[in-house]
Design an enzyme around this catalytic site. Structure first.
Site, PDB file in Angstrom:
ATOM      1  N   ARG A 116     -11.383 -20.116  12.453  1.00 37.23           N
ATOM      2  CA  ARG A 116     -10.776 -18.879  12.971  1.00 37.23           C
ATOM      3  C   ARG A 116     -11.909 -17.944  13.380  1.00 37.23           C
ATOM      4  O   ARG A 116     -12.817 -17.691  12.586  1.00 37.23           O
ATOM      5  CB  ARG A 116      -9.911 -18.225  11.885  1.00 37.23           C
ATOM      6  CG  ARG A 116      -9.266 -16.923  12.322  1.00 37.23           C
ATOM      7  CD  ARG A 116      -8.275 -16.412  11.300  1.00 37.23           C
ATOM      8  NE  ARG A 116      -8.905 -15.957  10.068  1.00 37.23           N
ATOM      9  CZ  ARG A 116      -8.245 -15.437   9.035  1.00 37.23           C
ATOM     10  NH1 ARG A 116      -6.924 -15.310   9.092  1.00 37.23           N
ATOM     11  NH2 ARG A 116      -8.886 -15.051   7.956  1.00 37.23           N
ATOM     12  N   ASN A 157     -10.419 -10.142  -1.993  1.00 36.35           N
ATOM     13  CA  ASN A 157      -9.146 -10.590  -1.399  1.00 36.35           C
ATOM     14  C   ASN A 157      -7.981 -10.437  -2.365  1.00 36.35           C
ATOM     15  O   ASN A 157      -7.787 -11.291  -3.233  1.00 36.35           O
ATOM     16  CB  ASN A 157      -9.268 -12.056  -0.954  1.00 36.35           C
ATOM     17  CG  ASN A 157     -10.105 -12.204   0.299  1.00 36.35           C
ATOM     18  OD1 ASN A 157     -11.255 -11.790   0.314  1.00 36.35           O
ATOM     19  ND2 ASN A 157      -9.532 -12.757   1.348  1.00 36.35           N
ATOM     20  N   SER A 180     -13.070  -2.033   1.733  1.00 35.11           N
ATOM     21  CA  SER A 180     -12.980  -3.499   1.796  1.00 35.11           C
ATOM     22  C   SER A 180     -14.363  -4.119   1.798  1.00 35.11           C
ATOM     23  O   SER A 180     -15.328  -3.537   2.328  1.00 35.11           O
ATOM     24  CB  SER A 180     -12.243  -3.879   3.086  1.00 35.11           C
ATOM     25  OG  SER A 180     -12.379  -5.251   3.348  1.00 35.11           O
ATOM     26  N   LYS A 235     -12.908   1.101   8.256  1.00 37.02           N
ATOM     27  CA  LYS A 235     -13.329   1.167   6.847  1.00 37.02           C
ATOM     28  C   LYS A 235     -14.774   1.653   6.747  1.00 37.02           C
ATOM     29  O   LYS A 235     -15.115   2.492   5.915  1.00 37.02           O
ATOM     30  CB  LYS A 235     -13.175  -0.201   6.166  1.00 37.02           C
ATOM     31  CG  LYS A 235     -11.733  -0.666   6.034  1.00 37.02           C
ATOM     32  CD  LYS A 235     -10.900   0.269   5.151  1.00 37.02           C
ATOM     33  CE  LYS A 235      -9.446  -0.135   5.067  1.00 37.02           C
ATOM     34  NZ  LYS A 235      -8.563   0.894   4.498  1.00 37.02           N
ATOM     35  N   TYR A 263     -10.388  -2.711  12.850  1.00 41.16           N
ATOM     36  CA  TYR A 263      -9.947  -2.469  11.469  1.00 41.16           C
ATOM     37  C   TYR A 263     -11.167  -2.304  10.547  1.00 41.16           C
ATOM     38  O   TYR A 263     -11.268  -1.339   9.796  1.00 41.16           O
ATOM     39  CB  TYR A 263      -9.060  -3.622  10.980  1.00 41.16           C
ATOM     40  CG  TYR A 263      -9.005  -3.720   9.481  1.00 41.16           C
ATOM     41  CD1 TYR A 263      -8.236  -2.831   8.735  1.00 41.16           C
ATOM     42  CD2 TYR A 263      -9.773  -4.669   8.795  1.00 41.16           C
ATOM     43  CE1 TYR A 263      -8.229  -2.898   7.351  1.00 41.16           C
ATOM     44  CE2 TYR A 263      -9.768  -4.735   7.423  1.00 41.16           C
ATOM     45  CZ  TYR A 263      -8.997  -3.848   6.697  1.00 41.16           C
ATOM     46  OH  TYR A 263      -9.004  -3.901   5.333  1.00 41.16           O
ATOM     47  N   PHE A 305      -4.167   4.849   0.254  1.00 42.32           N
ATOM     48  CA  PHE A 305      -3.974   3.489   0.769  1.00 42.32           C
ATOM     49  C   PHE A 305      -3.467   3.495   2.202  1.00 42.32           C
ATOM     50  O   PHE A 305      -3.690   2.532   2.932  1.00 42.32           O
ATOM     51  CB  PHE A 305      -2.911   2.740  -0.051  1.00 42.32           C
ATOM     52  CG  PHE A 305      -3.284   2.454  -1.476  1.00 42.32           C
ATOM     53  CD1 PHE A 305      -4.174   1.441  -1.781  1.00 42.32           C
ATOM     54  CD2 PHE A 305      -2.730   3.185  -2.519  1.00 42.32           C
ATOM     55  CE1 PHE A 305      -4.511   1.154  -3.095  1.00 42.32           C
ATOM     56  CE2 PHE A 305      -3.051   2.908  -3.829  1.00 42.32           C
ATOM     57  CZ  PHE A 305      -3.941   1.888  -4.125  1.00 42.32           C
ATOM     58  N   ASP A 316       4.693   8.032   1.941  1.00 38.29           N
ATOM     59  CA  ASP A 316       4.632   6.842   2.785  1.00 38.29           C
ATOM     60  C   ASP A 316       5.519   7.088   3.995  1.00 38.29           C
ATOM     61  O   ASP A 316       6.587   7.693   3.859  1.00 38.29           O
ATOM     62  CB  ASP A 316       5.134   5.611   1.991  1.00 38.29           C
ATOM     63  CG  ASP A 316       4.586   4.310   2.543  1.00 38.29           C
ATOM     64  OD1 ASP A 316       4.764   4.063   3.754  1.00 38.29           O
ATOM     65  OD2 ASP A 316       3.983   3.545   1.769  1.00 38.29           O
ATOM     66  N   THR A 323     -15.111  -6.216   3.673  1.00 34.51           N
ATOM     67  CA  THR A 323     -15.369  -6.473   5.086  1.00 34.51           C
ATOM     68  C   THR A 323     -16.605  -5.691   5.557  1.00 34.51           C
ATOM     69  O   THR A 323     -17.264  -6.088   6.516  1.00 34.51           O
ATOM     70  CB  THR A 323     -14.120  -6.143   5.945  1.00 34.51           C
ATOM     71  OG1 THR A 323     -14.295  -6.668   7.243  1.00 34.51           O
ATOM     72  CG2 THR A 323     -13.855  -4.666   6.055  1.00 34.51           C
TER      73      THR A 323
HETATM   74  C1  UD1 Z   1      -8.957 -10.734   6.056  1.00 33.50           C
HETATM   75  C2  UD1 Z   1      -9.740  -9.882   6.991  1.00 33.50           C
HETATM   76  C3  UD1 Z   1     -10.389  -8.767   6.204  1.00 33.50           C
HETATM   77  C4  UD1 Z   1      -9.323  -7.963   5.501  1.00 33.50           C
HETATM   78  C5  UD1 Z   1      -8.467  -8.876   4.628  1.00 33.50           C
HETATM   79  C6  UD1 Z   1      -7.279  -8.105   4.095  1.00 33.50           C
HETATM   80  C7  UD1 Z   1     -10.445 -11.421   8.782  1.00 33.50           C
HETATM   81  C8  UD1 Z   1     -11.615 -12.080   9.439  1.00 33.50           C
HETATM   82  N1  UD1 Z   1     -10.730 -10.680   7.707  1.00 33.50           N
HETATM   83  O1  UD1 Z   1      -9.867 -11.282   5.116  1.00 33.50           O
HETATM   84  O2  UD1 Z   1     -11.136  -7.948   7.064  1.00 33.50           O
HETATM   85  O3  UD1 Z   1      -9.910  -6.968   4.701  1.00 33.50           O
HETATM   86  O4  UD1 Z   1      -7.970  -9.968   5.394  1.00 33.50           O
HETATM   87  O5  UD1 Z   1      -6.612  -8.874   3.143  1.00 33.50           O
HETATM   88  O6  UD1 Z   1      -9.337 -11.551   9.228  1.00 33.50           O
HETATM   89  N2  UD1 Z   1      -7.041 -19.121   5.967  1.00 33.50           N
HETATM   90  C9  UD1 Z   1      -6.631 -20.381   6.378  1.00 33.50           C
HETATM   91  N3  UD1 Z   1      -5.379 -20.505   6.918  1.00 33.50           N
HETATM   92  C10 UD1 Z   1      -4.530 -19.431   7.083  1.00 33.50           C
HETATM   93  C11 UD1 Z   1      -4.970 -18.147   6.655  1.00 33.50           C
HETATM   94  C12 UD1 Z   1      -6.234 -18.020   6.115  1.00 33.50           C
HETATM   95  O7  UD1 Z   1      -7.367 -21.374   6.254  1.00 33.50           O
HETATM   96  O8  UD1 Z   1      -3.431 -19.613   7.617  1.00 33.50           O
HETATM   97  C13 UD1 Z   1      -8.371 -18.993   5.359  1.00 33.50           C
HETATM   98  C14 UD1 Z   1      -9.314 -18.098   6.142  1.00 33.50           C
HETATM   99  O9  UD1 Z   1     -10.002 -18.809   7.104  1.00 33.50           O
HETATM  100  C15 UD1 Z   1     -10.208 -17.582   5.019  1.00 33.50           C
HETATM  101  C16 UD1 Z   1      -9.311 -17.541   3.796  1.00 33.50           C
HETATM  102  O10 UD1 Z   1      -8.205 -18.383   4.099  1.00 33.50           O
HETATM  103  O11 UD1 Z   1     -11.229 -18.502   4.771  1.00 33.50           O
HETATM  104  C17 UD1 Z   1      -8.804 -16.149   3.488  1.00 33.50           C
HETATM  105  O12 UD1 Z   1      -8.238 -15.614   4.672  1.00 33.50           O
HETATM  106  P1  UD1 Z   1      -7.435 -14.226   4.686  1.00 33.50           P
HETATM  107  O13 UD1 Z   1      -6.415 -14.251   3.611  1.00 33.50           O
HETATM  108  O14 UD1 Z   1      -6.972 -13.990   6.077  1.00 33.50           O
HETATM  109  O15 UD1 Z   1      -8.510 -13.170   4.245  1.00 33.50           O
HETATM  110  P2  UD1 Z   1      -9.952 -12.811   4.867  1.00 33.50           P
HETATM  111  O16 UD1 Z   1     -10.205 -13.495   6.144  1.00 33.50           O
HETATM  112  O17 UD1 Z   1     -10.959 -13.031   3.810  1.00 33.50           O
END
Ligand code: UD1
Length: 342
Positions: A296, A180, A125, A154, A150, A82, A32, A127
């Protein structure tokens, strides 16, 4: 027992995987550069497993250093990669950092093993699916155009790995497509250490509950979902770590599917943001201060995985549910407050 190289082994998923590799009888070796992790995590891993893992600090983007290191470690039989940059927003602001870091490290590692048989597990991911056409999403769903540099790293990394495994005969590769990752080790000694203001939901929830953030904003309340908030397949990081051990074992046994394969790593269950908040409140006994805000940009509306291939062919399934995800994330946040050394 065989030595497994874990690049990014002091990071969030890496550190949990080091622990699970050790528990499964492997000898993990960490590389790392500490660009997004803390050396204290090595002490924490030692507290959990009772042994200090071998640790090497250098940047895998350094081609000579990477080759020399691999040559000096002939006992390594498998590698879990990783080490990569992973913040979506930062990747949009600084794409070259992402293409440089994520591709040079991958290519240097692959080149270092050009003459040597290696079992290779890659950190990918969900994603890659973008907004899936059908749910739950299977591994054969089409890869959609990435919405961030990003995500693009991937997707392209998966192509590089597939082509590499086909062209040369010494690589056996599995890419794990994580949904997630959330939660922390049951000891509360390791967990996610976000850099600055968390972008991901769970660390934002726990930091709000502990008082580091004033309130959580739920991004969007009018999506086409039962409660109007986005849906994700949250997976406990310890289950995710065990999926890597399962992948190494499948590669050691010989994967009947061939030299390159992909697996979904999730629970197969989708939870909305509001359901995640409710689960956190129940598991922690804390009332969360939150408000609704605009959508978002770039968010996927709903995604959860079909995990039948992982269950039947990787011989792995998630064991921990949303309650354990939330309670362990909360225990870790409280540990961090009492132990600010990290
Ligand atoms: C995000 C990335 C994804 C990445 C992953 C890594 C985006 C669009 N996608 O996934 O590419 O692999 O992180 O862990 O950024 N949320 C809120 N409030 C917040 C934060 C998040 O409402 O302050 C919601 C988001 O809108 C989403 C959910 O929580 O619906 C999960 O969000 P997040 O933890 O950021 O993950 P992803 O968006 O799924």
């Amino acid at each position: 027992m065989s030595k497994i190289l874990v690049t990014g082994g002091t990071g969030y998923i890496g550190s949990h995987t080091v622990v699970e590799l050790f528990n499964a009888g492997y000898t993990p070796v960490i590389v790392d550069n500490l660009s997004n992790s803390n050396i204290e995590i090595l002490n924490q891993i030692e507290r959990i497993i009772g042994v200090r893992p071998e640790f090497h600090q250098f940047d895998l983007c350094d081609e000579n250093k990477t080759r020399e290191f691999i040559q000096s470690q002939p006992e390594i039989s498998g590698l879990i990669h990783f080490a990569a940059s992973k913040a979506v927003g930062e990747s949009v602001a600084d794409p070259l950092k992402y293409y440089y870091n994520n591709f040079f490290s991958l290519i240097n590692l692959l080149n270092a093993y050009r003459e040597t048989p290696i079992n290779f597990v890659f950190s990918s991911s969900c994603t890659v699916y973008g907004e899936p056409d059908t749910l739950p999403v299977t591994e054969s769903a089409p890869v959609k155009k990435a919405t961030s540099p990003y995500g693009n790293t991937k997707q392209i990394a998966e192509e590089i790995l597939a082509e590499t495994a086909t062209a040369y005969n010494n690589y056996n590769i599995i890419a794990l497509r994580y949904f997630n990752p959330v939660g922390a080790h049951s000891s509360a000694l390791i967990g996610e250490l976000p850099n600055g203001v968390p972008q991901n939901l769970l660390p934002f929830i726990t930091q709000t509950a502990i008082g580091k953030r004033e309130r959580l904003t739920v991004f969007g309340s009018d999506y086409d979902t039962p409660d109007g908030s986005c849906i994700r397949d949250y997976i406990h990081v310890v289950d995710l770590a065990k999926a890597h051990v399962a992948a190494i074992k499948l590669l050691e046994k010989g994967n009947p599917n061939g030299k390159y394969d992909v697996f979904n790593v999730g629970t197969g269950n989708g939870y909305s943001v509001l359901e995640a908040i409710a689960a956190f409140e129940k598991a922690s006994g804390q009332k969360l201060n939150y408000t609704f805000g605009p959508r978002r940009e770039g968010d996927i509306i709903k995604v959860w995985g079909d995990v039948s291939k992982s269950s039947t062919q990787l011989n792995w399934s998630a064991e921990l549910g949303i309650d354990e995800m939330m309670s362990s994330a909360w225990a870790w946040e409280k540990y961090l407050e009492e132990n600010p050394i990290i």
